[in-house]
Design an enzyme around this catalytic site. Structure first.
Site, PDB file in Angstrom:
ATOM      1  N   HIS A 133       0.815  -1.216   0.000  1.00 43.00           N
ATOM      2  CA  HIS A 133       0.000   0.000   0.000  1.00 43.00           C
ATOM      3  C   HIS A 133       0.852   1.272   0.000  1.00 43.00           C
ATOM      4  CE1 HIS A 133      -3.799  -2.221   1.615  1.00 43.00           C
ATOM      5  NE2 HIS A 133      -3.306  -2.740   0.513  1.00 43.00           N
ATOM      6  N   ARG A 284      -6.737   2.687   2.283  1.00 44.19           N
ATOM      7  CA  ARG A 284      -7.141   1.316   2.579  1.00 44.19           C
ATOM      8  C   ARG A 284      -6.825   0.931   4.021  1.00 44.19           C
ATOM      9  NH1 ARG A 284      -3.699  -0.431  -2.644  1.00 44.19           N
ATOM     10  NH2 ARG A 284      -2.562   1.340  -1.776  1.00 44.19           N
TER      11      ARG A 284
HETATM   12  C1  HEM Z   1      -6.437  -9.665   4.645  1.00 41.42           C
HETATM   13  C2  HEM Z   1      -5.529  -9.397   3.763  1.00 41.42           C
HETATM   14  C3  HEM Z   1      -5.771  -8.786   2.409  1.00 41.42           C
HETATM   15  C4  HEM Z   1      -6.931  -8.356   1.820  1.00 41.42           C
HETATM   16  C5  HEM Z   1      -8.344  -8.404   2.409  1.00 41.42           C
HETATM   17  C6  HEM Z   1      -6.594  -7.846   0.516  1.00 41.42           C
HETATM   18  C7  HEM Z   1      -7.512  -7.338  -0.387  1.00 41.42           C
HETATM   19  C8  HEM Z   1      -7.192  -6.784  -1.601  1.00 41.42           C
HETATM   20  C9  HEM Z   1      -8.141  -6.247  -2.547  1.00 41.42           C
HETATM   21  C10 HEM Z   1      -9.654  -6.222  -2.368  1.00 41.42           C
HETATM   22  C11 HEM Z   1      -7.438  -5.779  -3.601  1.00 41.42           C
HETATM   23  C12 HEM Z   1      -8.000  -5.127  -4.869  1.00 41.42           C
HETATM   24  C13 HEM Z   1      -8.396  -6.216  -5.834  1.00 41.42           C
HETATM   25  C14 HEM Z   1      -8.829  -5.702  -7.182  1.00 41.42           C
HETATM   26  O1  HEM Z   1      -9.969  -5.258  -7.296  1.00 41.42           O
HETATM   27  O2  HEM Z   1      -8.033  -5.727  -8.124  1.00 41.42           O
HETATM   28  C15 HEM Z   1      -6.040  -5.999  -3.325  1.00 41.42           C
HETATM   29  C16 HEM Z   1      -5.008  -5.593  -4.137  1.00 41.42           C
HETATM   30  C17 HEM Z   1      -3.693  -5.856  -3.884  1.00 41.42           C
HETATM   31  N1  HEM Z   1      -3.171  -6.580  -2.848  1.00 41.42           N
HETATM   32 FE1  HEM Z   1      -4.190  -7.318  -1.302  1.00 41.42          FE
HETATM   33  N2  HEM Z   1      -5.236  -7.955   0.330  1.00 41.42           N
HETATM   34  C18 HEM Z   1      -4.703  -8.524   1.458  1.00 41.42           C
HETATM   35  C19 HEM Z   1      -3.382  -8.856   1.655  1.00 41.42           C
HETATM   36  C20 HEM Z   1      -2.372  -8.646   0.763  1.00 41.42           C
HETATM   37  C21 HEM Z   1      -1.024  -9.101   0.912  1.00 41.42           C
HETATM   38  C22 HEM Z   1      -0.529  -9.934   2.089  1.00 41.42           C
HETATM   39  C23 HEM Z   1      -0.324  -8.657  -0.168  1.00 41.42           C
HETATM   40  C24 HEM Z   1       1.131  -8.831  -0.541  1.00 41.42           C
HETATM   41  C25 HEM Z   1       2.039  -9.430   0.150  1.00 41.42           C
HETATM   42  C26 HEM Z   1      -1.246  -7.920  -1.000  1.00 41.42           C
HETATM   43  C27 HEM Z   1      -0.910  -7.294  -2.185  1.00 41.42           C
HETATM   44  C28 HEM Z   1      -1.814  -6.632  -2.992  1.00 41.42           C
HETATM   45  C29 HEM Z   1      -1.427  -5.886  -4.167  1.00 41.42           C
HETATM   46  C30 HEM Z   1      -0.014  -5.673  -4.702  1.00 41.42           C
HETATM   47  C31 HEM Z   1      -2.606  -5.383  -4.704  1.00 41.42           C
HETATM   48  C32 HEM Z   1      -2.725  -4.440  -5.893  1.00 41.42           C
HETATM   49  C33 HEM Z   1      -2.752  -3.023  -5.335  1.00 41.42           C
HETATM   50  C34 HEM Z   1      -3.084  -1.993  -6.365  1.00 41.42           C
HETATM   51  O3  HEM Z   1      -2.230  -1.723  -7.211  1.00 41.42           O
HETATM   52  O4  HEM Z   1      -4.185  -1.428  -6.314  1.00 41.42           O
HETATM   53  N3  HEM Z   1      -2.480  -7.942  -0.407  1.00 41.42           N
HETATM   54  N4  HEM Z   1      -5.917  -6.629  -2.114  1.00 41.42           N
END
Ligand code: HEM
Ligand SMILES: [Ca+2]
Length: 657
Positions: A133, A284
């Site tokens: 983030h 977020r």
């Molecule tokens: C409870 C834990 C997590 C939740 C609920 C969550 C939820 C989400 C959601 C809803 C999205 C947007 C999906 C879309 O519409 O494309 C997202 C994007 C992303 N998440 Fe997670 N995530 C979590 C943990 C993580 C972890 C542990 C990582 C990496 C180690 C991660 C890396 C990313 C990345 C790189 C994006 C793209 C961000 C962007 O460019 O907008 N997330 N995540």
């Protein structure tokens, strides 16, 4: 071609196209031409601009907020320019239809249970989310983008909607207005036309990164002046960040401020008074309790360091205290990510191959986030999300008052911090419980593929399907092309795939669904690969994450190790910092593992906080008159001259920074 574009374009490419053509493109795209950015005054200023502009003085937009995600391979849209892969479901790819995202999710990626990773704590997962983030946020179109289409109400592919079709057997479970699909908003497209990479690529739809690419604690401080000012305690004239005016934790420690737009969309404890969504540099922040806890620790750390610097340098202005503290906090984010986090994720060998030792700032390196990193590779972390949020008491046992919770009950629920014992039960849970293991047959927990909570959408969403659909929305090339990009063999047969995955049943399922190896999407392909020794990723994601981390380091003029950024003595102090120290100094937790990313048993592997090394801020002592005159220059004064990109306002701007 350019419909629904955020408007901003710099067309200084007279060498390539005539002005007549440039003007025509600008008209068609509704992106008014602007003069290129210049960085006239920035050599005088020793802190990063909040927007990240002019970090690279020759290429001011590199790594800045609200610039396009870069492409390491050209996009592959169905119409060559902007239509997602799978937009026309009848269209054949290598002779076959692409399988719907939800089918791939259910057949390959969803798992009702997860193994535990005995080596690492849940904090490793949560740091991954937190740091993602800091470096990437891909803004999405909204239903009010002027298209007249409400993506919450349609199951058809009409810009900007690209709904995720439900499998027919699932539709009857849905309320009638959702029957058949999950809503999906296409990512906003960029207007900036970069002709350097050729006319064809220049005309392709590109997506934006709203955050600064740099690891610079932008999740703490924000990415534009307006948000930054809101987050600061400007009236206090102490260089600190603003804190919550309504609630404090049981020991009087501060919480993050609430958002201003009330009532906020966060979930509420129906019994008690309202607790709104928190605000921080990244919006977020309230998504999950560990994430909010990390943000809270950094808020407190900023204020702790600012207080100490004020004592050490009584003559510093509030602005200087703030900027010096921000600079230290940014450096600490970099150290934790490159020293402590990245080697555990990509493994020691890949770290050596792709990142290697630091050799100084290289202005020829573009530090921007790559589309494939944000949209696929760094989402590897979604396979390490635990379906249970553990909350532990002072003895690191289940907390009787605040028991463990299923993950979906914790998302966007900041009230559970304020009303349920502060950040401590959650922090003890993340350091005292194991991360979830990744294995080809158990990828994403069904808590996030069947019950994901996304604000403003009543529907329970599927994170695996969202990731896959997002990749298709961005026209990401397939798994095989990325393997080739990374110097890995293309997959041609079931045997090749079985070898890459290490599980022939999973390999067979993938080929049964995709029918052709060149059709495999990069996200599931990279995710199922057999993990490299000592890593949490397979060779493809290790390559993509490694390359990204290297450019984030080498292309950052303010990297903490770069010449002239910190003194030798300051660097030695910064290196003493650890996440254990962050927890010790800013919470009620008195015992921690020395490396909290590693899982240890309580109490044998824990040490008292007195034994954790801490930074001595005396290294920042400056005699009166020692600082450069411009250290004291009010930032607002300098940034008056810096008209920084703000996509919500008029895009036709001249940059003089
Ligand atoms: C409870 C834990 C997590 C939740 C609920 C969550 C939820 C989400 C959601 C809803 C999205 C947007 C999906 C879309 O519409 O494309 C997202 C994007 C992303 N998440 Fe997670 N995530 C979590 C943990 C993580 C972890 C542990 C990582 C990496 C180690 C991660 C890396 C990313 C990345 C790189 C994006 C793209 C961000 C962007 O460019 O907008 N997330 N995540
Ligand atoms: Ca950043």
């Amino acid at each position: 071609m350019f419909s629904n574009s955020a408007c901003f374009v710099t067309l200084a490419q007279e060498k390539l196209l005539s002005w007549k053509h440039l003007k025509l493109i600008a008209e068609l795209s509704k992106c008014p031409p602007t003069s290129p950015a210049t960085c006239r005054y920035t050599q005088l200023y020793k802190y990063r601009l909040i927007s990240g502009f002019c970090n690279n003085r020759q290429n001011p937009r590199w790594g800045a907020a609200n610039t396009a995600l870069v492409r390491w391979l050209p996009a592959e849209y169905e119409d060559g320019e902007s239509e997602p892969k799978g937009w026309n479901p009848e269209r054949l790819h290598n002779g076959f239809q692409l399988p719907p995202a939800r089918t791939v999710s259910r057949e390959i990626m969803t798992s009702a249970s997860k193994w535990k990773d005995d080596s690492y704590s849940q904090l490793l997962v949560d740091w991954g989310q937190y740091i993602s983030h800091d470096i990437t946020l891909t803004p999405q179109s909204t239903s009010t983008d002027g298209s007249g289409v409400d993506c919450l109400k349609t199951c058809e592919n009409v810009h900007p909607c690209f709904p995720i079709q439900q499998e027919p057997s699932q539709s009857f479970l849905m309320p009638s207005y959702f029957a058949g699909c999950m809503p999906f908003f296409r990512s906003t497209s960029d207007c900036f036309v970069n002709f350097q990479s050729g006319i064809r690529q220049a005309l392709q739809r590109q997506q934006l990164n709203a955050m600064t690419s740099f690891i610079d604690a932008s999740a703490v401080y924000g990415r534009d002046l307006k948000l930054e000012s809101f987050l600061r305690d400007l009236p206090g004239r102490n260089g600190k960040l603003a804190v919550n005016a309504r609630f404090k934790d049981p020991k009087g420690r501060p919480y993050l401020p609430f958002v201003t737009k009330l009532p906020s969309a966060c979930h509420q404890d129906l019994q008690g008074e309202r607790v709104e969504c928190f605000s921080a540099g990244d919006n977020r922040v309230s998504e999950g309790l560990p994430l909010t806890s990390l943000h809270t620790l950094w808020l407190r750390e900023h204020n702790r360091i600012a207080e100490a610097l004020k004592h050490i340098n009584g003559h510093w202005s509030p602005e200087m205290i703030y900027q010096e503290t921000r600079k230290i906090i940014g450096a600490l984010h970099q150290i934790i990510t490159l020293r402590d986090y990245a080697p555990k994720i990509i493994g020691p060998e890949s770290f050596k191959d792709y990142i290697g030792p630091y050799r100084g700032y290289d202005p020829s390196v573009d530090p921007s986030i790559a589309n494939v990193f944000a949209t696929a590779a760094f989402r590897f972390g979604h396979a390490t999300i635990s379906p249970i949020l553990y909350r532990l008491n002072e003895s690191f046992q289940e907390d009787e008052r605040f028991p463990h919770l299923r993950l979906h009950n914790t998302l966007f629920s900041p009230w559970r911090i304020v009303k349920e014992g502060g950040i401590e039960p959650v922090l003890r849970g993340v350091i005292g419980s194991a991360a979830s293991a990744v294995s080809a047959d158990m990828l994403l927990a069904d808590e996030v593929t069947e019950r994901l909570v996304v604000l403003d959408t009543l529907k329970q969403m599927d994170l695996a399907a969202l990731n896959l659909q997002r990749g298709r929305d961005h026209g990401l090339p397939g798994y095989n092309d990325w393997r080739e990009f990374c110097g890995l063999q293309r997959i041609k047969t079931l045997d090749d795939l079985s070898l890459a995955v290490g599980d022939c049943r999973v390999a067979k399922r993938i080929l049964d669904i995709y029918k052709h190896p060149d059709n495999i999407d990069v996200y599931p392909g990279g995710l199922v690969e057999r993990l490299l020794p000592g890593s949490r990723t397979g060779p493809l994601f290790a390559c993509l994450i490694g390359r990204q981390m290297k450019v984030l380091r080498d292309g950052d003029r303010f990297w903490w190790e770069a010449d002239g950024v910190f003194t030798q003595q300051q660097k030695e102090e910064l290196l003493k910092f650890s996440l254990s120290h962050l927890i010790c100094d800013n919470s009620d937790i008195g015992e921690v593992p020395p490396d909290p990313f590693r899982l240890g048993n309580y109490p044998s592997h824990y040490v008292s906080c007195d034994q954790i090394p801490s930074m001595n801020l005396v290294a920042w002592k400056e005699e009166m008159g020692e600082g450069q005159p411009l250290d004291l220059l009010g930032k607002s004064e300098l940034q008056e001259n810096c008209r920084i990109s703000d996509r919500t306002q008029n895009a036709n701007r001249v940059f003089v920074i």
